[in-house]
Scaffold this active site. Structure first.
Site, PDB file in Angstrom:
ATOM      1  N   SER A   1      14.174  -2.591  38.842  1.00 23.69           N
ATOM      2  CA  SER A   1      14.212  -2.097  37.458  1.00 23.69           C
ATOM      3  C   SER A   1      15.469  -1.266  37.194  1.00 23.69           C
ATOM      4  CB  SER A   1      12.950  -1.289  37.164  1.00 23.69           C
ATOM      5  OG  SER A   1      12.787  -0.245  38.096  1.00 23.69           O
ATOM      6  N   THR A   2      15.952  -0.521  38.190  1.00 23.04           N
ATOM      7  CA  THR A   2      17.174   0.276  37.985  1.00 23.04           C
ATOM      8  C   THR A   2      18.379  -0.662  37.907  1.00 23.04           C
ATOM      9  OG1 THR A   2      16.080   1.897  39.420  1.00 23.04           O
ATOM     10  CG2 THR A   2      18.311   2.409  38.701  1.00 23.04           C
TER      11      THR A   2
ATOM     12  N   ASP B   1      23.136  -0.929  43.385  1.00 19.10           N
ATOM     13  CA  ASP B   1      21.716  -1.257  43.569  1.00 19.10           C
ATOM     14  C   ASP B   1      20.881   0.020  43.615  1.00 19.10           C
ATOM     15  OD1 ASP B   1      19.416  -2.727  44.003  1.00 19.10           O
ATOM     16  OD2 ASP B   1      20.031  -3.543  45.933  1.00 19.10           O
TER      17      ASP B   1
ATOM     18  N   ALA C   1      17.162   2.001  45.087  1.00 19.08           N
ATOM     19  CA  ALA C   1      16.536   2.206  46.397  1.00 19.08           C
ATOM     20  C   ALA C   1      15.106   2.698  46.175  1.00 19.08           C
ATOM     21  CB  ALA C   1      17.315   3.231  47.213  1.00 19.08           C
ATOM     22  N   ASP C   2      14.289   2.534  47.203  1.00 17.08           N
ATOM     23  CA  ASP C   2      12.917   3.059  47.154  1.00 17.08           C
ATOM     24  C   ASP C   2      12.856   4.480  47.671  1.00 17.08           C
ATOM     25  OD1 ASP C   2      11.581   0.632  46.161  1.00 17.08           O
ATOM     26  OD2 ASP C   2      12.374  -0.212  48.010  1.00 17.08           O
TER      27      ASP C   2
ATOM     28  N   GLY D   1      13.825  -2.766  49.330  1.00 21.71           N
ATOM     29  CA  GLY D   1      13.037  -3.978  49.512  1.00 21.71           C
ATOM     30  C   GLY D   1      11.680  -3.926  48.855  1.00 21.71           C
TER      31      GLY D   1
ATOM     32  N   GLU E   1      20.114  -8.417  49.515  1.00 25.54           N
ATOM     33  CA  GLU E   1      20.771  -7.140  49.163  1.00 25.54           C
ATOM     34  C   GLU E   1      21.679  -6.681  50.308  1.00 25.54           C
ATOM     35  OE1 GLU E   1      17.248  -5.421  46.234  1.00 25.54           O
ATOM     36  OE2 GLU E   1      17.300  -4.782  48.316  1.00 25.54           O
TER      37      GLU E   1
END
Ligand code: 5RP
Length: 220
Positions: free
Chosen positions: A30-31, A81, A83-84, A95, A103
């Site tokens: 989403s980001t 990108d 990140a979680d 991921g 990625e």
């Protein structure tokens, strides 16, 4: 600002890192979607993009941004990108969207990894977010046993197949003291395609959006 607005603020800040006339590497989630939407206004300035997933490729194409196959590209200045989780050393868990392998590959070809996050992604130690591990389907049970022996509780991501035709094991219950060593250890299990630790090659720049604005941190 709510979490989605913070994601957009971080993504907008990353547009400053896009180099005119060059190819940009684009992440997934989403980001990253906010970044793609922002990139649309810059599409005439850039040569094009390499996508880290089919979903991002579709979104980029929908904005009329030219897509390149990674095999056509020797290098690119930047990969952007989300990140979680991300720690103080800019090691990450990624991921959550299941795109970790592509990625990691696209990021490997980029000179700089710019990570875009809302402040909730910042952690003292990686591992509260279940660590995704992409596995070859026939190796699922073997890899799960090995991950269990390393102290994790792997769970198959039900009904999910990666863009590469593989499965994801989400590993719960970890507290990762040495992310780079653990990343290498998991990669050495036969049947693992890649894992969601991005520590051997972490982010170079973090754009972290919080209530006071977007903070920029460089990898030291
Ligand atoms: C996808 C990813 C994403 O970057 C990660 O899951 C963060 O997602 P979001 O931006 O939706 O919070 O690694 O595989």
């Amino acid at each position: 600002m709510n979490q989605d607005e913070l994601k957009r603020a971080a993504a907008d800040a990353a547009l400053e890192y896009v180099v005119a006339g060059e190819i940009v590497g684009v992440g997934t989630g989403s980001t990253a979607n906010h970044f793609i939407d922002g990139l649309a206004a810059r599409r005439k300035d850039i040569l094009g993009a390499v996508a880290s997933s089919e979903a991002s490729a579709q979104r980029l194409a929908g904005h009329g941004i030219r897509l390149f196959d990674l095999n056509e590209v020797d290098t690119m200045p930047v990969y952007v990108d989300g990140a979680d989780e991300i720690d103080a050393g800019l090691s990450m868990i990624k991921g959550g969207g299941g795109a970790l392998t592509r990625e990691k590959i696209v990021a490997a070809v980029a000179e700089r990894f710019v990570c875009i996050c809302d402040a909730s992604k910042r952690v003292a130690a990686l591992g509260s977010f279940p660590l995704p591990v992409e596995v070859i389907p026939m190796a699922r049970a073997h890899v799960a046993r090995r991950l269990g022996a390393l102290g994790g509780a792997p769970r198959l991501r039900e009904g999910f197949v990666t863009d590469n035709g593989n499965l994801i094991l989400d590993v719960h219950g970890l507290s990762i003291a040495d992310p780079a060593t653990f990343e290498a250890e998991i990669d050495h299990i036969a049947g693992v395609v890649s894992n969601g630790l991005f520590a051997i090659r972490g982010a170079d720049v973090l754009l972290l959006a919080g209530s006071d604005g977007v903070e920029c941190q460089l990898r030291s």
